[in-house]
Design a protein around this motif. Structure first.
Motif: not given
Length: 138
Positions: A56-67, A72-76
């Motif tokens: 999850m942290v890897t996903l979020m770090v990879s998308k920091l410029q496009k949160l 959808g993942e954050i809401k889930s």
């Protein structure tokens, strides 16, 4: 977050991810050390829980410029946290354990600027989680 902060977070995470299993175990050890009452919220085995955290942290770090792409993942995730009984106050405790883990893992790479970048990143994500969790509860 600034572009510089995003770059700092992404670069430093690349060092952590190499030792992801160790980082996950270190995080949960620290979390349960400072907040043993949270242990009952975790039903899966430690290795699996560590993998979920790192992924999850890897996903979020990879998308920091496009949160917006991971809303959808954050809401889930927020919905699951609500079902597990996570209190919004726990995010502060989790953040402290997470920052401590990063500091331990990054050792001499850790500095004030990097800490501020991670604090800001965690604030962005945890505030979104809390907002979504409160919406689920309403």
């Amino acid at each position: 977050m600034t572009e510089r902060q995003i770059l700092l977070v992404k670069n430093s995470w690349s060092y952590v991810i190499v030792k992801s299993e160790e980082a996950g175990q270190l995080f949960y050890h620290r979390l349960f050390e400072i907040a043993p009452e949270l242990k009952s919220l975790f039903k899966s085995e430690p290795k699996g829980q560590s993998r979920k955290l790192i992924n999850m942290v890897t996903l979020m770090v990879s998308k920091l410029q496009k949160l917006d792409e991971i809303q959808g993942e954050i809401k889930s995730l927020a919905t699951r946290h609500h079902k597990y009984g996570v209190d919004p106050a726990y995010y502060r405790i989790v953040g402290a354990a997470f920052l401590w883990t990063l500091q331990q893992g990054l050792k001499d790479k850790w500095n004030e600027e990097l800490e501020e970048a991670w604090v800001d990143m965690y604030a962005v994500i945890s505030n979104a989680m809390i907002k979504n969790q409160q919406a689920v509860a309403a």
